[in-house]
Design an enzyme around this catalytic site. Structure first.
Site, short mmCIF file in Angstrom:
data_model
loop_
_atom_site.label_atom_id
_atom_site.label_comp_id
_atom_site.label_asym_id
_atom_site.label_seq_id
_atom_site.Cartn_x
_atom_site.Cartn_y
_atom_site.Cartn_z
CB SER A 138 -0.90 0.01 1.25
OG SER A 138 -1.55 1.25 1.41
CE1 TYR A 151 -4.88 -2.01 5.01
CE2 TYR A 151 -3.34 -0.26 4.48
CZ TYR A 151 -4.21 -1.24 4.07
OH TYR A 151 -4.40 -1.48 2.74
#
Length: 276
Positions: A138, A151
């Site tokens: 990401s 995350y």
């Protein structure tokens, strides 16, 4: 038909980026086994694929289920491509508020699952003479402010794991790369906020509108954008590419907004006023 005669495994393949990638690989000739916890969606996808996609339930927080998915793929003819993609938003709490269980769950879901997918697939790929592994990281792995702390840390781990695994597995002719999505319109945001029903559709429409204005490329990113990058990294077109990542974010990580948005003045533009 870059994947004619090849077999792929896609985790999280029943929705979003995983689903789009499974369809892309099939269009280019692959047979695909998708693993997901959404059994209804997974079986529907398999039933409408003319036999090109198979489904097996897989909770990637359970090591035994990851191993079973990989074993089933190998028993059906082998594994040429593995896309470690399954995930969700994880815990949203800040570092001074998160509980140990929330932290562990997020790392298990987003990082440990990738490590185990590689662990179980690599020996089988090596026995076949090589393969390609792609991991979903990401832009949150590259900067602050893109996602919650747990995350972001997990995705940074995925990125470094990709580098290390590429080095470990090069001797077996296994390439390992990652893709770093930016603002992609999937249900990950509404799921993380537990928004359901009609409100989810409204929220997703609002997200798409925000995404179109959030980066230099003035449209929302789609799962197909990521699928295209994954297909490249998994294909022989990328046979000289390993241990790296592709950022697919519409330019979101280019720099401060004033570097690409003419409506936002830079420091130097503001200082020009003092010269007059």
């Amino acid at each position: 038909m870059r994947f004619a005669g090849k077999r792929a495994v896609v985790t999280g393949g029943a929705s979003g980026i995983g689903h789009a990638t499974a369809l892309r690989l099939v269009r280019e000739g692959a047979e695909v086994l998708i693993g997901d916890i959404d059994e209804a969606a997974g079986r529907d996808i398999a039933e409408t694929s003319n036999g090109r996609i198979r489904f097996q339930r897989c909770n990637v927080c359970e090591a035994s289920e990851i191993e079973a998915l990989i074993t089933a793929a190998d028993a059906a003819g082998g594994i040429d491509v593995l896309f470690n993609n399954a995930g969700a938003g994880g815990a949203r709490a800040k570092i001074d508020e998160i509980t140990p269980d929330e932290w562990d769950f997020t790392q298990d879901l987003l990082l440990r699952s990738v490590a185990l997918g590689i662990r179980y697939a690599a020996p089988l790929m090596a026995a076949r003479g090589g393969g390609a592994i792609v991991n979903t990281a990401s832009i949150a792995a590259l900067q602050t402010g893109a996602a919650p702390t747990a995350y972001s840390v997990a995705k940074a781990g995925v990125l470094h794991l990709t580098h290390l695994a590429a080095a470990d597995l090069a001797q077996h002719k296994i390439r390992v790369n990652a893709v770093c999505p930016g603002f992609i319109t999937t249900n990950i945001f509404t799921s993380a906020m537990e928004i359901d029903g009609g409100a989810r559709d409204q929220a997703n429409a609002a997200i798409a509108g925000i995404a179109a204005a959030a980066q230099p490329v003035q449209r929302a990113g789609s799962p197909d954008d990521i699928a295209a990058a994954v297909a490249y990294l998994a294909s022989d077109d990328a046979s000289f590419v390993t241990g790296t990542h592709i950022v697919v974010d519409g330019g979101m990580t280019l720099g401060p907004r004033h570097s690409w948005d003419p409506n936002v003045p830079s420091l130097f533009a503001m200082l020009e006023a003092f010269k007059k």
